[in-house]
Design a protein around this motif. Structure first.
Motif, PDB file in Angstrom:
ATOM      1  N   ASN A 356      53.642  41.647  51.314  1.00 45.58           N
ATOM      2  CA  ASN A 356      53.607  42.121  52.696  1.00 45.58           C
ATOM      3  C   ASN A 356      52.209  42.578  53.096  1.00 45.58           C
ATOM      4  OD1 ASN A 356      56.381  41.699  53.074  1.00 45.58           O
ATOM      5  ND2 ASN A 356      56.867  43.674  52.105  1.00 45.58           N
ATOM      6  N   ASP A 357      51.421  42.950  52.094  1.00 47.89           N
ATOM      7  CA  ASP A 357      50.057  43.415  52.329  1.00 47.89           C
ATOM      8  C   ASP A 357      49.164  42.211  52.642  1.00 47.89           C
ATOM      9  OD1 ASP A 357      47.506  44.436  52.261  1.00 47.89           O
ATOM     10  OD2 ASP A 357      47.871  45.744  50.555  1.00 47.89           O
ATOM     11  N   ILE A 358      48.648  42.124  53.882  1.00 48.59           N
ATOM     12  CA  ILE A 358      47.828  40.992  54.295  1.00 48.59           C
ATOM     13  C   ILE A 358      46.583  40.861  53.437  1.00 48.59           C
ATOM     14  CG2 ILE A 358      46.541  39.973  56.208  1.00 48.59           C
ATOM     15  CD1 ILE A 358      49.541  39.946  56.578  1.00 48.59           C
ATOM     16  N   GLU A 359      45.977  41.999  53.099  1.00 43.18           N
ATOM     17  CA  GLU A 359      44.747  41.980  52.312  1.00 43.18           C
ATOM     18  C   GLU A 359      44.985  41.381  50.933  1.00 43.18           C
ATOM     19  OE1 GLU A 359      41.317  45.120  50.730  1.00 43.18           O
ATOM     20  OE2 GLU A 359      42.745  45.715  52.288  1.00 43.18           O
ATOM     21  N   ASN A 360      46.073  41.789  50.268  1.00 45.05           N
ATOM     22  CA  ASN A 360      46.396  41.253  48.946  1.00 45.05           C
ATOM     23  C   ASN A 360      46.747  39.769  49.017  1.00 45.05           C
ATOM     24  OD1 ASN A 360      45.924  43.537  47.452  1.00 45.05           O
ATOM     25  ND2 ASN A 360      48.026  44.286  47.588  1.00 45.05           N
ATOM     26  N   LYS A 361      47.453  39.388  50.078  1.00 43.92           N
ATOM     27  CA  LYS A 361      47.834  37.989  50.246  1.00 43.92           C
ATOM     28  C   LYS A 361      46.581  37.115  50.429  1.00 43.92           C
ATOM     29  CE  LYS A 361      51.429  37.144  52.799  1.00 43.92           C
ATOM     30  NZ  LYS A 361      52.321  36.881  53.962  1.00 43.92           N
ATOM     31  N   THR A 362      45.644  37.596  51.231  1.00 40.74           N
ATOM     32  CA  THR A 362      44.404  36.857  51.458  1.00 40.74           C
ATOM     33  C   THR A 362      43.591  36.749  50.170  1.00 40.74           C
ATOM     34  OG1 THR A 362      44.343  37.662  53.737  1.00 40.74           O
ATOM     35  CG2 THR A 362      42.293  36.775  52.828  1.00 40.74           C
ATOM     36  N   PHE A 363      43.542  37.851  49.425  1.00 39.33           N
ATOM     37  CA  PHE A 363      42.802  37.858  48.159  1.00 39.33           C
ATOM     38  C   PHE A 363      43.398  36.844  47.187  1.00 39.33           C
ATOM     39  CE2 PHE A 363      42.333  39.444  43.796  1.00 39.33           C
ATOM     40  CZ  PHE A 363      40.950  39.444  43.692  1.00 39.33           C
ATOM     41  N   ALA A 364      44.730  36.832  47.050  1.00 38.17           N
ATOM     42  CA  ALA A 364      45.397  35.907  46.133  1.00 38.17           C
ATOM     43  C   ALA A 364      45.129  34.458  46.526  1.00 38.17           C
ATOM     44  CB  ALA A 364      46.899  36.190  46.120  1.00 38.17           C
ATOM     45  N   LYS A 365      45.155  34.185  47.827  1.00 35.42           N
ATOM     46  CA  LYS A 365      44.910  32.826  48.310  1.00 35.42           C
ATOM     47  C   LYS A 365      43.479  32.384  48.020  1.00 35.42           C
ATOM     48  CE  LYS A 365      45.404  30.015  52.505  1.00 35.42           C
ATOM     49  NZ  LYS A 365      45.777  30.027  53.945  1.00 35.42           N
ATOM     50  N   ASN A 366      42.522  33.255  48.275  1.00 36.88           N
ATOM     51  CA  ASN A 366      41.114  32.926  48.034  1.00 36.88           C
ATOM     52  C   ASN A 366      40.816  32.765  46.545  1.00 36.88           C
ATOM     53  OD1 ASN A 366      40.637  33.039  50.772  1.00 36.88           O
ATOM     54  ND2 ASN A 366      39.830  35.132  50.743  1.00 36.88           N
ATOM     55  N   LEU A 367      41.456  33.599  45.725  1.00 33.19           N
ATOM     56  CA  LEU A 367      41.247  33.524  44.280  1.00 33.19           C
ATOM     57  C   LEU A 367      41.754  32.199  43.731  1.00 33.19           C
ATOM     58  CD1 LEU A 367      40.296  35.080  41.757  1.00 33.19           C
ATOM     59  CD2 LEU A 367      42.623  35.933  41.510  1.00 33.19           C
ATOM     60  N   LEU A 368      42.922  31.761  44.207  1.00 35.11           N
ATOM     61  CA  LEU A 368      43.489  30.494  43.765  1.00 35.11           C
ATOM     62  C   LEU A 368      42.609  29.328  44.203  1.00 35.11           C
ATOM     63  CD1 LEU A 368      45.893  29.261  42.296  1.00 35.11           C
ATOM     64  CD2 LEU A 368      47.078  29.089  44.489  1.00 35.11           C
TER      65      LEU A 368
END
Length: 492
Positions: A356-368
């Motif tokens: 639900n956390d947008i920041e964590n979701k963005t981080f996970a996407k960029n890391l992948l």
């Protein structure tokens, strides 16, 4: 005298040299013992009494004593047992609801010490001067350790966990269990699970381990590193579990497991081996295990045991000292002779992207995207950080107002300096340390040669430094941040 001259500052006479914290001793040896520089019986007695005074966990006490038996090199180690055996066995006295100690209670304590000694790599406790335990074979202790899981409790946990598996995870889970049920049908029961960070790899592996153990079968969990091993239920490092020898990167040798040994008997009873972070392992360590299991069990890959390895090629490959990228590729699992025969499974759904956390979701996407190379060149923004010119300036920026906050643990939790070299770590630690105005306490290591007949001054050992052990002269102040490392005793 040499030790005293090395460690005591500014003695003005021989008597002054033998005077420690205001007390004068009649011999240099007594003075050195008072400084804690000799590995003597009194040091270990003090250690035991500290544990007794600070915890009621007698099993922990016996585990520490077992480490002392194996590693302390004391000439007579039985005195501590004779003087404190009631304390070692007090939990058994309480368990049996007795008021007086008897031989059976002491034997229970000795049996437990014996098991801990075996876990430390030692022999029978009677060789250390203690009374013999009830004995039994070491085999029973090793096998009992792997069978000491609560099957009913595990079955309940498996029921809950298996219901949470997504489609990809369920496919991996079902494939492995089907192989275990029909392992005799196949010449190769090797499975590789390719899973990037956030896809639930550890969750799947632990669910598999719990499932197999809930059925009363033996599943061994290992990893390429100690940190990764702590994530697995009952995990240990692969080198520790299978006695894989330390080899040169291009060398191949069998593991140190004899056919008639206790570990060999355990391997013959094993249904599943899980090896996590396998992409970090040199392919020759896997070859060593394969050779050993073929020799002990049967001429099949990993002796016919279902072998599940998992990892992420986007992360660290084997580290080859002095090698380059080509060497890392040459000695990774993909270059092994059995790679093509492994069943390849994949976990692709990143559960972190559902956060639900947008920041964590963005981080996970960029890391992948970074790991797969889809993001292209990555540039840091111009105002990413602050530029400093010296280490002192760096410490001032990160640890501002340190003098007022050196006893505040929350202050340190929010600050860290990461360095690629150990020399820089030591220098920066020293700068931060000197800022504290608390009184200093210095602890000295007791360094001895493990082999008899080695005529080397202890000052030579004192000068050796390694990133994995504390320095010979350990300086601490109240408020110092200290990392305590200890061995992990599975399956807990």
């Amino acid at each position: 005298m040499r030790l005293l001259l090395t460690h005591k500052k500014g003695p003005k006479s021989f008597k002054d040299l033998r005077t420690i914290e205001g007390q004068s001793y009649s011999s240099y040896r007594e003075a050195v013992k008072a400084m804690g520089l000799l590995n003597d019986e009194e040091t270990w007695k003090t250690t035991i009494m500290e544990i007794i005074n600070h915890t009621n966990d007698r099993r922990q006490l016996r585990a520490t004593y077992a480490s002392m038996l194996v590693f302390s090199d004391l000439e007579d180690q039985s005195t501590i047992w004779e003087e404190t055996k009631d304390l070692f066995a007090s939990d058994f006295l309480h368990h049996y609801k007795l008021t007086e100690y008897n031989d059976e209670i002491y034997l229970d304590a000795l049996d437990d010490i014996q098991e801990h000694v075996w876990n430390c790599g030692g022999g029978n406790i009677d060789q250390y001067g203690l009374p013999a335990s009830r004995g039994g074979e070491k085999t029973t202790n090793i096998i009992r350790r792997e069978r000491s899981y609560n099957k009913e409790k595990l079955a309940e946990e498996v029921k809950e966990k298996s219901a949470l598996l997504n489609n990809k995870q369920r496919h991996c889970y079902d494939t492995v269990l089907a192989r275990i049920e029909n392992s005799k049908k196949y010449a190769n029961n090797g499975i590789f699970i390719d899973a990037s960070g956030g896809t639930g790899k550890s969750f799947v592996l632990n669910t598999l381990l719990d499932t197999v153990r809930s059925h009363g079968k033996i599943a061994l969990a290992v990893a390429s590193s100690g940190i990764a091993a702590t994530v697995l239920h009952g995990g240990r490092t692969a080198h520790n579990m299978f006695k894989i020898p330390l080899m040169e990167y291009n060398e191949v040798r069998a593991c140190g497991v004899r056919k008639n040994s206790e570990l060999a008997k355990l391997l013959k009873m094993t249904s599943l081996i899980v090896w996590d972070e396998v992409v970090m392992a040199n392919k020759n360590t896997l070859t060593a295990l394969d050779i050993t299991l073929r020799d002990i069990l049967e001429e099949k890959f990993m002796g016919g045991i279902v072998f599940v390895c998992a990892g992420d090629f986007r992360q660290i490959l084997p580290v080859i000292r002095g090698g380059g990228k080509n060497d890392e590729l040459e000695y990774c699992i993909k270059s092994s002779y059995f790679w093509d025969d492994l069943i390849k499974l994949e976990l692709t759904h990143n559960v972190r992207l559902n956060a639900n956390d947008i920041e964590n979701k963005t981080f996970a996407k960029n890391l992948l995207a970074l790991g797969t190379g889809e993001s292209g060149p990555t540039e840091l923004p111009e105002k990413f950080g602050i530029t400093v010119q010296t280490r002192n300036e760096l410490v001032e920026k990160v640890y501002d107002n340190l003098e007022e906050n050196h006893l505040n643990s929350l202050y340190f939790e929010k600050r860290a300096i990461i360095s690629p070299t150990n020399d820089d770590v030591d220098r920066i630690n020293s700068i931060v340390y000197e800022k504290s105005k608390e009184r200093e306490k210095v602890y000295m290591s007791m360094d001895v040669a493990a082999e008899e007949g080695v005529d080397i001054q202890t000052s030579v050992f004192n000068a050796l430094t390694s990133p994995s052990i504390p320095p010979h002269e350990l300086k601490v102040k109240i408020g110092s941040v200290v990392m305590v490392m200890r061995n992990i005793c599975p399956p807990k």
